[in-house]
Enzyme design. Structure first.
Site, PDB file in Angstrom:
ATOM      1  N   HIS A   1       0.861  -1.187   0.000  1.00 14.40           N
ATOM      2  CA  HIS A   1       0.000   0.000   0.000  1.00 14.40           C
ATOM      3  C   HIS A   1       0.894   1.233   0.000  1.00 14.40           C
ATOM      4  O   HIS A   1       1.183   1.814   1.035  1.00 14.40           O
ATOM      5  CB  HIS A   1      -0.915  -0.026   1.231  1.00 14.40           C
ATOM      6  CG  HIS A   1      -2.003   1.007   1.203  1.00 14.40           C
ATOM      7  ND1 HIS A   1      -3.216   0.821   1.821  1.00 14.40           N
ATOM      8  CD2 HIS A   1      -2.071   2.243   0.647  1.00 14.40           C
ATOM      9  CE1 HIS A   1      -3.974   1.882   1.649  1.00 14.40           C
ATOM     10  NE2 HIS A   1      -3.284   2.763   0.939  1.00 14.40           N
TER      11      HIS A   1
ATOM     12  N   HIS B   1       1.318   4.640  -2.650  1.00 14.29           N
ATOM     13  CA  HIS B   1       0.962   5.353  -3.872  1.00 14.29           C
ATOM     14  C   HIS B   1       2.212   6.057  -4.394  1.00 14.29           C
ATOM     15  O   HIS B   1       2.798   6.883  -3.691  1.00 14.29           O
ATOM     16  CB  HIS B   1      -0.120   6.393  -3.569  1.00 14.29           C
ATOM     17  CG  HIS B   1      -1.387   5.801  -3.040  1.00 14.29           C
ATOM     18  ND1 HIS B   1      -2.465   5.503  -3.838  1.00 14.29           N
ATOM     19  CD2 HIS B   1      -1.744   5.426  -1.779  1.00 14.29           C
ATOM     20  CE1 HIS B   1      -3.443   4.984  -3.104  1.00 14.29           C
ATOM     21  NE2 HIS B   1      -3.026   4.930  -1.843  1.00 14.29           N
TER      22      HIS B   1
ATOM     23  N   GLU C   1     -11.260   3.036   5.926  1.00 18.41           N
ATOM     24  CA  GLU C   1     -10.271   4.012   6.414  1.00 18.41           C
ATOM     25  C   GLU C   1     -11.035   5.069   7.199  1.00 18.41           C
ATOM     26  O   GLU C   1     -10.983   5.123   8.423  1.00 18.41           O
ATOM     27  CB  GLU C   1      -9.517   4.636   5.243  1.00 18.41           C
ATOM     28  CG  GLU C   1      -8.510   5.708   5.653  1.00 18.41           C
ATOM     29  CD  GLU C   1      -7.888   6.426   4.461  1.00 18.41           C
ATOM     30  OE1 GLU C   1      -6.907   7.152   4.696  1.00 18.41           O
ATOM     31  OE2 GLU C   1      -8.371   6.283   3.314  1.00 18.41           O
TER      32      GLU C   1
ATOM     33  N   HIS D   1      -9.549   0.433  -1.392  1.00 17.63           N
ATOM     34  CA  HIS D   1      -9.539   1.140  -0.118  1.00 17.63           C
ATOM     35  C   HIS D   1     -10.934   1.037   0.504  1.00 17.63           C
ATOM     36  O   HIS D   1     -11.939   1.340  -0.151  1.00 17.63           O
ATOM     37  CB  HIS D   1      -9.211   2.618  -0.327  1.00 17.63           C
ATOM     38  CG  HIS D   1      -7.778   2.902  -0.660  1.00 17.63           C
ATOM     39  ND1 HIS D   1      -7.066   2.192  -1.594  1.00 17.63           N
ATOM     40  CD2 HIS D   1      -6.923   3.847  -0.167  1.00 17.63           C
ATOM     41  CE1 HIS D   1      -5.833   2.685  -1.682  1.00 17.63           C
ATOM     42  NE2 HIS D   1      -5.722   3.690  -0.818  1.00 17.63           N
TER      43      HIS D   1
ATOM     44  N   ASP E   1       1.841   4.134   2.610  1.00 13.43           N
ATOM     45  CA  ASP E   1       0.762   4.870   1.953  1.00 13.43           C
ATOM     46  C   ASP E   1       1.294   6.026   1.108  1.00 13.43           C
ATOM     47  O   ASP E   1       1.550   5.862  -0.085  1.00 13.43           O
ATOM     48  CB  ASP E   1      -0.248   5.342   2.987  1.00 13.43           C
ATOM     49  CG  ASP E   1      -1.604   5.685   2.380  1.00 13.43           C
ATOM     50  OD1 ASP E   1      -1.769   5.517   1.157  1.00 13.43           O
ATOM     51  OD2 ASP E   1      -2.506   6.101   3.132  1.00 13.43           O
ATOM     52  N   ASP E   2       1.439   7.211   1.688  1.00 13.60           N
ATOM     53  CA  ASP E   2       1.926   8.411   0.984  1.00 13.60           C
ATOM     54  C   ASP E   2       3.013   9.063   1.837  1.00 13.60           C
ATOM     55  O   ASP E   2       2.795  10.126   2.432  1.00 13.60           O
ATOM     56  CB  ASP E   2       0.773   9.392   0.759  1.00 13.60           C
ATOM     57  CG  ASP E   2      -0.356   8.784  -0.042  1.00 13.60           C
ATOM     58  OD1 ASP E   2      -0.209   8.645  -1.272  1.00 13.60           O
ATOM     59  OD2 ASP E   2      -1.384   8.430   0.571  1.00 13.60           O
TER      60      ASP E   2
END
Length: 357
Positions: A19, A21, A212, A209, A290-291
């Site tokens: 996961h 991006h 969340e 997703h 994630d980011d």
């Protein structure tokens, strides 16, 4: 067994990231560099874009997922040619290597680029160049997962999936699956049933997703209507005991992102995450970044460290987390076997170190 240097132990663990991006690895420094290179004018009416320091500070104060996404999509505007996408991905792979990642399954958002006039071939060329280099120079295998933006109409997502260049890329095996990201609450999974049915018919792997910011019901709907094999985030699963039992029984893996959940105020502390609940219930999960460029520059090792500090997982529990991540990956069986061997060697080494301590 007593390990006195848990950081070194966690670095040594062979990690799979599921996961992450790629656009979320766009650091403020690279953002400003590419903006200058490509003559992109950043918003003058937002003080956050006054400097890399100001933007980094703003990234520490997101009020919600949508607040984060506002900056996320502005950041994407600086990605123009293949070399930009390659630089972005290569920067991520260097961080991943330092943190002990052996395999990465990476999201990208073609709609956000196609709408700006960037061709799918440009995106693909840049990411493929970085992936080849990561494999040959860093020993990191990787797969791409084509994500669709749920805040856009489902018909737009379906049209993008049918895009000639995207279908050609699919035919050449350049991405392995599809995902669903962006704003969650107002866009339940079942809106995208047709898209996922089409992808399944083409033998793509499926994830989305869910859970969340959205409720556990979104997780159930993603499993039922989209027939996903994995759930990205999924922390709201802990609010539904019956669904949690079902997920555990089916071996569905969650791709949990601790620092992301903290920065986007889904939890007030890492310790609020249902890590212990999932372990006790037999729910499989991996830990991911994630980011990272938007969430305190916290890459995967930082997420491992934060979970260990909050929950003091045992060596056996860490071995299980890593094993589940390896087995839940979408790489070849031979690659999984190599990572499982490395995991066993690592655990054996640290057991011996502990016995001698």
């Amino acid at each position: 067994m007593a390990i006195t240097d848990f950081r070194s132990f966690l670095i040594a663990l062979p990690k799979c990231e599921h996961h992450m991006h790629l656009e979320g690895a766009l650091s403020p420094a690279i953002l400003f560099q590419l903006a200058a290179k490509n003559n992109i004018i950043l918003p003058a009416d937002d003080a956050a874009f006054a400097s890399t320091e100001a933007l980094s500070k703003r990234y520490n104060d997101f009020s919600s997922l949508d607040d984060f996404l506002h900056y996320y999509y502005i950041g994407m505007s600086v990605l123009i040619d293949a070399s930009d996408f390659e630089a972005l991905a290569w920067d991520y792979f260097q961080h991943a290597r330092q943190d002990g990642v052996m395999h990465a399954e990476l999201f990208f958002d073609p709609q956000a680029h196609l709408e700006r006039g960037v061709t799918f071939a440009t995106i693909q060329a840049g990411f493929e160049a970085a992936r080849r280099r990561a494999n040959s120079e860093l020993g990191i295998s990787s797969e791409l997962i084509c994500c669709f933006l749920r805040h856009l109409p489902a018909a737009h997502c379906e049209a993008t999936f049918a895009h000639e260049e995207l279908q050609a890329s699919l035919g050449q095996g350049h991405f392995i699956g599809i995902g669903l990201d962006s704003s969650e609450l107002a866009f339940p999974p079942e809106l995208f049933k047709s898209l996922y049915a089409d992808a399944k018919a083409r033998s793509l792997r499926l994830t989305a997703h869910a859970g969340e910011e959205g409720p556990a019901e979104y997780i159930a709907n993603a499993l039922e209507h989209l027939e996903v094999e994995r759930i990205d985030h999924g922390i709201r699963l802990a609010t539904d005991a019956a669904l949690m039992s079902k997920v555990a029984e089916r071996g569905i893996m969650l791709t949990v992102c601790p620092y992301s959940n903290l920065y986007l105020r889904c939890v007030t502390s890492i310790g609020d995450l249902p890590i212990r609940t999932f372990l006790d219930a037999g729910v499989k999960f991996s830990l991911n970044s994630d980011d990272p460029a938007y969430f305190g520059n916290h890459y995967i090792l930082d997420n491992y460290m934060a979970v260990h500090e909050a929950f003091a997982l045992s060596v056996d529990e860490w071995a299980l987390v890593c094993e589940n991540g390896i087995r839940g990956s979408w790489c070849s069986d031979s690659r999984k076997d190599a990572m499982l061997d490395r995991l066993q060697q690592t655990i054996d080494h640290w057991r011996n170190e502990g016995d001698q301590a």
